[in-house]
Design a protein around this motif. Sequence first.
Motif, PDB file in Angstrom:
ATOM      1  N   GLU A   1       9.213   6.888   0.608  1.00  0.00           N
ATOM      2  CA  GLU A   1       9.079   5.208   0.714  1.00  0.00           C
ATOM      3  C   GLU A   1      10.155   5.021   1.980  1.00  0.00           C
ATOM      4  OE1 GLU A   1       9.760   6.619  -2.100  1.00  0.00           O
ATOM      5  OE2 GLU A   1      11.648   5.741  -2.876  1.00  0.00           O
ATOM      6  N   ALA A   2      11.304   5.548   2.048  1.00  0.00           N
ATOM      7  CA  ALA A   2      12.531   4.996   2.785  1.00  0.00           C
ATOM      8  C   ALA A   2      12.019   4.900   4.381  1.00  0.00           C
ATOM      9  CB  ALA A   2      13.874   5.777   2.601  1.00  0.00           C
ATOM     10  N   PRO A   3      11.374   5.965   4.868  1.00  0.00           N
ATOM     11  CA  PRO A   3      11.284   6.167   6.196  1.00  0.00           C
ATOM     12  C   PRO A   3       9.973   4.982   6.573  1.00  0.00           C
ATOM     13  CG  PRO A   3      10.567   8.156   5.388  1.00  0.00           C
ATOM     14  CD  PRO A   3      11.373   7.392   4.179  1.00  0.00           C
TER      15      PRO A   3
ATOM     16  N   TYR B   1       3.983  -2.368  -6.694  1.00  0.00           N
ATOM     17  CA  TYR B   1       3.394  -1.275  -5.849  1.00  0.00           C
ATOM     18  C   TYR B   1       4.498  -0.276  -5.285  1.00  0.00           C
ATOM     19  CZ  TYR B   1      -1.241  -3.763  -5.351  1.00  0.00           C
ATOM     20  OH  TYR B   1      -2.453  -4.208  -5.469  1.00  0.00           O
ATOM     21  N   ASN B   2       3.913   0.752  -5.047  1.00  0.00           N
ATOM     22  CA  ASN B   2       4.741   1.748  -4.122  1.00  0.00           C
ATOM     23  C   ASN B   2       3.479   1.932  -3.053  1.00  0.00           C
ATOM     24  OD1 ASN B   2       6.836   2.294  -5.826  1.00  0.00           O
ATOM     25  ND2 ASN B   2       5.462   3.073  -7.278  1.00  0.00           N
ATOM     26  N   VAL B   3       4.195   2.411  -1.714  1.00  0.00           N
ATOM     27  CA  VAL B   3       3.470   2.523  -0.686  1.00  0.00           C
ATOM     28  C   VAL B   3       3.259   4.013  -0.292  1.00  0.00           C
ATOM     29  CG1 VAL B   3       3.676   0.198   0.119  1.00  0.00           C
ATOM     30  CG2 VAL B   3       5.232   2.207   0.822  1.00  0.00           C
TER      31      VAL B   3
ATOM     32  N   LEU C   1      -1.863   3.480  -1.723  1.00  0.00           N
ATOM     33  CA  LEU C   1      -1.393   2.393  -2.585  1.00  0.00           C
ATOM     34  C   LEU C   1      -1.236   2.875  -3.873  1.00  0.00           C
ATOM     35  CD1 LEU C   1      -0.197  -0.467  -2.112  1.00  0.00           C
ATOM     36  CD2 LEU C   1      -2.606  -1.204  -2.404  1.00  0.00           C
ATOM     37  N   PHE C   2      -0.078   2.890  -4.690  1.00  0.00           N
ATOM     38  CA  PHE C   2       0.327   3.461  -5.750  1.00  0.00           C
ATOM     39  C   PHE C   2       0.549   2.340  -6.561  1.00  0.00           C
ATOM     40  CE2 PHE C   2       3.774   5.960  -8.045  1.00  0.00           C
ATOM     41  CZ  PHE C   2       3.398   5.724  -9.103  1.00  0.00           C
ATOM     42  N   ALA C   3      -0.315   1.704  -7.532  1.00  0.00           N
ATOM     43  CA  ALA C   3      -0.209   0.608  -8.382  1.00  0.00           C
ATOM     44  C   ALA C   3       0.315   1.226  -9.882  1.00  0.00           C
ATOM     45  CB  ALA C   3      -1.408  -0.030  -8.741  1.00  0.00           C
TER      46      ALA C   3
ATOM     47  N   ALA D   1       3.442  -3.729   6.328  1.00  0.00           N
ATOM     48  CA  ALA D   1       2.711  -3.268   5.060  1.00  0.00           C
ATOM     49  C   ALA D   1       3.617  -2.545   3.849  1.00  0.00           C
ATOM     50  CB  ALA D   1       1.558  -2.564   5.486  1.00  0.00           C
ATOM     51  N   ALA D   2       4.487  -1.888   4.242  1.00  0.00           N
ATOM     52  CA  ALA D   2       5.491  -1.149   3.337  1.00  0.00           C
ATOM     53  C   ALA D   2       6.140  -2.185   2.661  1.00  0.00           C
ATOM     54  CB  ALA D   2       6.286  -0.335   4.172  1.00  0.00           C
ATOM     55  N   LYS D   3       6.243  -3.503   2.835  1.00  0.00           N
ATOM     56  CA  LYS D   3       7.152  -4.495   2.182  1.00  0.00           C
ATOM     57  C   LYS D   3       6.428  -4.523   0.727  1.00  0.00           C
ATOM     58  CE  LYS D   3       8.671  -7.682   5.355  1.00  0.00           C
ATOM     59  NZ  LYS D   3       8.048  -8.885   6.244  1.00  0.00           N
TER      60      LYS D   3
END
Length: 425
Positions: A71-73, A283-285, A267-269, A96-98
């Motif tokens: 996620e960091a990048p 959420y994770n992206v 999208l990882f819910a 969108a990564a917000k």
Amino acid sequence: MNVLLLGSGGREHALAWALSASPLLTRLFCAPGNAGIAEVAQCIPLDLADHDSIIQFCRDERIALVVIGPEAPLVAGLSDALEDSGIRAFGPTKNAAKLEGSKGFTKDLCRTANIPTAAYGRFMDLAAAKTYLASQSVPIVVKADGLAAGKGVIIAETRADADAAVEACLSGAFGSAGAEIVIEEFLVGEEASFFALCDGVTALALASAQDHKRVGDGDTGPNTGGMGAYSPAPIMTAEMTERVMTEIILPTVKEMAARGTPFKGVLFAGLMITATGPKLIEYNVRFGDPETQVLMMRLKSDLLAALLATTDGVLANFDIRWREDAALTVVMAANGYPGTPEKGTEIKGLDLAKAVPNVEIFHAGTRREGDRIISDGGRVLNVTGRGRTVREARDAAYTAIAKIDWPGGFYRKDIGWRALERAES
Ligand code: AMP
Ligand code: GLY
């Protein structure tokens, strides 16, 4: 085509393993990778924070797709930088990564789009947070707004603990990630990990999984990044999947598009399946770790084709197939994890373990020294089995673990207990 995969964990090893089987692939590179990934990709020492050198590498090696694992990048805008340079990237833009980068952003989006989630408040001010707490019941959940490597969530059982958590967050316990906090209702139910590919307009559900977050057997001890997972998650019936898509995933995709920040990627819910239905925890992206390891063991379709359909916006015409089999992965972690892991210990017996039928060993934190494999992280190996049932998959994984000689590590003995209890009751 040439593909560059970014990351160094078990998730990336599983992705690299699946990508390397694609008929569309010419060369697979991975940065920075690990000793297991090096068996299926060429590892290169790029710094994921250095966007310019990643772009230069893509130009030099004629990379047709960059797959961004962690996620960091994404939160730092790497996907935008690549797209601006005309390089196709799998993973959402910074805006969108917000959905992962700010918990408050996601909670507000849920409110706007009427997505079921825990009741909440957002605070930067200690006095206001304490006034809100006083009006709530316990247990209650206090979260740092930003990325805190899975550590920024405190479940407070008492009011005193809740007050202390709020004070700690707002006074810098999680650095700038905790300058703002979310205080939310404690949800009761069973958790599940749900994944959907999203191309900005539509979404395609992937298989479901369940993770084991606590470090110890019987779900005890501190939270971790995940100590094991299996797929499918029995609680995610076809009907529940349908509800998650219509009540949570599709409204999110629609709202992000309406705001001019379409979500493209996976999208990882994180879900809580409550008595009244599914609710979004967070959420994770990006793909989950270790959930991806079990998903890739069950995926029948070409992963590269699926990622391309996502980035190209043609998911509506795409179909994805899974094996009927179950898969289960057990994380082997270094002694000390999730605190300070002991690094640099030798792992033996991997060849014997790999020879067990229906087993893949994904490396999460290893490096090679000559012909020795050395531990190099907290979560180190993901021993993954496949079988007709969760029990068969589990037996394969634990049979392989028994062949691994690594006094420097430990693992949970009860991965899959919930699914087994359900299947056998
Ligand atoms: P997160 O990092 O947001 O996934 O939270 C870590 C873990 O804390 C989740 O996997 C849940 O087990 C738990 N958790 C987070 N939020 C809640 C909530 N509102 N109610 C109950 N448990 C929660
Ligand atoms: N397994 C949970 C995560 O990837 O965040």
